[in-house]
Scaffold this active site. Structure first.
Site, short mmCIF file in Angstrom:
data_model
loop_
_atom_site.label_atom_id
_atom_site.label_comp_id
_atom_site.label_asym_id
_atom_site.label_seq_id
_atom_site.Cartn_x
_atom_site.Cartn_y
_atom_site.Cartn_z
N LYS A 73 19.95 23.56 29.49
CA LYS A 73 19.57 22.97 30.77
C LYS A 73 20.24 23.77 31.87
O LYS A 73 21.29 24.40 31.67
CB LYS A 73 19.98 21.50 30.86
CG LYS A 73 21.43 21.21 31.19
CD LYS A 73 21.62 19.74 31.56
CE LYS A 73 23.04 19.44 32.00
NZ LYS A 73 24.03 19.49 30.93
N ASP A 101 28.23 8.95 58.21
CA ASP A 101 28.23 9.92 57.13
C ASP A 101 27.19 9.48 56.10
O ASP A 101 26.71 8.35 56.13
CB ASP A 101 29.63 10.00 56.52
CG ASP A 101 29.75 11.13 55.50
OD1 ASP A 101 28.97 12.09 55.61
OD2 ASP A 101 30.61 11.02 54.61
#
Length: 705
Positions: free
Chosen positions: A498, A368
């Site tokens: 942002k 993973d």
């Protein structure tokens, strides 16, 4: 008779494989439900619940009586005495038991015929029994200790949850939750079941254990995908809520949840024999045949030399027992136990002693990404301002942070990053290194906060925020894809924002570049777009920053309102980008290279985005080829051109879903460098089974730090 047994064993083996594949296919079909796509009214009618008041207490009690508790069905426990009997009667132990039986038979036979006591065979038989019993005790103790540790993981199930029944809010044990319950969730909670979201306020969940996404995922009321694992209006059992609040209707409990089905699927799989077990079994057959052959040859020779049948029988038994390697089982067990103890010293739990040797026989590692190859911690790795892209120091110490360009453009970028940020350091850790301090807030904002703290431009972010207090905040949402806040700034009001680069650039008519504020011309917009694309191609999450100094009519006493907005949100000034990534562990590239030199293939299998997975794979040397073949949303043909054999391949989970076993095997056989992205836990099992069909011995590594 032996031929009949072999046929029976072969048929059992085939049926077991067919059953496993059938269950895998059934799981894929079952997991695709319509709970996330049906209208909310239809869902409430289907579950006989109310979106405002939930189930009544009586309804919940009736459903609980019908469906049972909201828990995963525990696997059938084998009695301890059965486990012990298995450890002293499996594999090579059988041969030692046979040898001991023959020794005792020889003692009995000599006593009955010659009235002499055969001390040598008695001692040898007792030694064989002791060897089997001692090695069995070693193996049983090791496996019992590991099993106790594994059982302690069951305590991870959430103990309590907040539900609304009959219009009243109450806290109950999570095992008493039923389908149709209206659940109230907030940050810090563990999701108690599979839940359809019906109300959300900045709600985010950590799905890294299920999908591999290191970034917390927003959850709202809108269905965004037909794929249950991709949609945004669904929260999964055993995942964590990390931000915001939400309400939802329980649509699946216990074994019927996505996590429960995965657990049930893996629990039903029959483990394959380990390489050492196969080798010992093969060696036992050879030794048995050889010992019996020699025994009968010498027994027959004794009869031919006019020995009595009793003496010939004792001679036959002696030859057979003499060929039994009494010390082999003890030697193997002791070696494996010592190795397991050493691995335990490195925080590696060995559940089965034979797995130690399997680790040494590994030919493929399926790993993973999140938390395994990477640190599972978002970090600012690049920033772009004043038309310059700068590499940020992503080491733990981050000593190079003080050497960043101390320009006005960087100063403006840091000001936006400091003010338009809700994360804050936890008190009491001021003396610890910044990189290791705990932060309350979103993973991305945590990374930005630490980056700002290390830059030392405005001093402490906490002090800077106190100097410029927040007058209004609009949290990030999946609809707007930006976060906005207004702060007092030297008697004026400063708006900082942002968010997604395309949304930020669309609201900007100016840009700070070349040391001054200029109009956002098409040329500057192209430069910004190119910088954003270059950062995104590295697999990084890019955030744009902008600001606007409001005119003098907006003072700190002005009553700002978010909806409807009574302040400008366009014609802003763009100041730069920040790119974040979950950086790889420093030791991973060297480990991957050592595996490659040892002849072990390393394959990435992750639920993360293909671009991110590919970038990390290149950074840790899983992909070394300059060219790669990306496969997404289409099937893969059986024949791959020879020119592509030496390239890497990145396979999307949607393409893997449409592949046959033959196509998957062809890819696993043809490509040396493979990355699987956007894969579900079921597909990870499918990939491992594919390697096993090719005769590979492998390990699947998936854990979070």
């Amino acid at each position: 008779m032996p031929l009949f047994k072999k046929k029976m064993q072969r048929s059992k083996s085939l049926s077991r494989k067919e059953i496993s594949l059938a269950r895998l296919e059934n799981f894929r079909k079952e997991v695709i439900t319509d709970h996330h796509t049906v209208p909310l009214g239809e869902l409430c009618r289907r579950l006989n619940t109310d979106r405002e008041n939930g189930l009544t207490v009586k309804q919940a009690a009736d459903v609980l009586q019908k469906t049972g508790p909201n828990t995963l069905t525990p696997s059938t426990k084998t009695p301890e005495y059965i486990k012990f009997l298995k450890t002293i009667s499996h594999g090579f132990s059988v041969l030692l038991w046979i040898g001991a039986f023959l020794c005792f038979a020889a003692v009995t036979l000599r006593k009955l015929t010659t009235h002499e006591f055969d001390t040598d065979n008695l001692i040898l038989g007792c030694v064989l029994v002791v060897v089997v019993m001692v090695t069995g005790v070693f193996m049983y103790f090791q496996e019992h200790k590991s099993q106790k540790i594994m059982e302690s993981f069951a305590n991870m199930v959430p103990p309590k949850a907040t539900v609304i029944r009959g219009g009243e809010t109450m806290t109950i044990v999570s095992r008493d939750i039923v389908i149709g319950d209206l659940v109230d969730m907030k940050f810090g909670d563990r999701i108690p079941a599979d839940i359809r979201i019906i109300q959300s306020q900045g709600f985010k969940v950590d799905n890294s254990a299920l999908t591999g996404e290191s970034e917390p995922q927003y959850r709202g009321t809108e269905c965004t995908s037909d794929d249950l694992l991709e949609t945004k209006n669904f929260a999964f059992f055993s995942t964590n809520a990390v931000e915001g609040t939400a309400k939802g209707i329980v649509v699946a409990c216990g074994d019927h949840t996505v996590m429960g089905r995965i657990a049930g699927l893996t629990a039903r799989l029959q483990p394959n024999k380990t390489p050492i077990a196969k080798e010992l079994e093969h060696f036992m057959k050879i030794i048995s045949c050889w010992a019996c052959l020699l025994g009968f040859v010498f027994g027959g020779a004794a009869l031919a030399m006019n020995y009595s049948w009793i003496e010939a029988s004792l001679f036959l038994i002696g030859i057979i027992v003499a060929n039994v390697p009494e010390g082999l089982l003890a030697t193997v067990t002791v070696c494996l136990s010592v190795t397991a103890k050493r691995m335990a010293g490195r925080n590696c739990l060995v559940k089965n002693l034979e797995a130690v040797e399997t680790l040494g026989s590994t030919s493929v590692i399926c790993s993973d990404k999140t938390g395994t190859l990477t640190q599972n911690k978002m970090t600012v790795c690049h920033f772009w301002c004043d038309n310059i892209t700068t590499n940020a120091d992503i080491t733990v110490q981050q000593n190079a942070a003080k050497n960043y360009r101390n320009t006005e453009a960087f100063d403006l970028l840091m000001r936006c990053a400091t003010l338009c940020n809700r994360a804050e350091f936890i008190h009491g850790q001021e003396g610890e290194p910044i990189a290791t301090r705990s932060v309350r807030g979103d993973a991305s904002e945590e990374a930005i906060l630490k980056f700002v703290e290390l830059s030392h431009l405005h001093g402490s972010p906490t002090d800077f925020r106190k100097t410029h207090p927040k007058l209004l905040e609009v949290p990030f949402s999946s609809t707007t894809k930006y976060q906005l806040s207004i702060h007092e700034m030297d008697g004026r009001c400063l708006l900082v924002m942002k968010g997604a680069p395309e949304r930020i650039l669309a609201r900007c008519s100016k840009i700070f570049i070349d040391g001054t504020t200029k109009e956002m011309t098409e040329e500057y917009r192209i430069k910004c777009d190119n910088a954003c694309v270059q950062l995104a191609e590295k697999g990084e999450r890019v955030l744009g920053f902008c600001d606007l100094l409001l005119d003098e009519s907006y003072t700190k006493d002005f009553k700002f309102c978010a909806e409807p907005a009574n302040f400008p949100r366009r014609d802003l000034r763009f100041v730069g980008f920040m790119a974040l990534i979950d950086p790889p562990r420093p030791q991973v590239p060297d480990a991957v290279e050592r595996c490659r030199n040892a002849g072990i293939r390393v394959v990435m299998v992750t639920g993360d985005h293909p671009i991110t997975a590919k970038a990390i794979a290149k950074e840790v040397s899983i992909i070394k080829s300059k060219e790669s073949l990306d496969v997404a949303n289409v099937g893969v043909v059986e024949t791959i051109p020879p020119t592509l054999k030496d390239t890497a391949i990145v396979i999307h989970g949607s393409a893997l879903r449409d592949m046959t076993n033959q196509e998957l095997d062809h890819i696993l056989r043809s490509f040396k460098e493979i990355v699987f992205a956007r894969t579900s836990p079921t597909q990870k099992l499918q990939i491992v089974e594919g390697f096993q069909r090719l005769g590979q011995i492998g390990k699947l590594f998936a854990f979070n730090s």
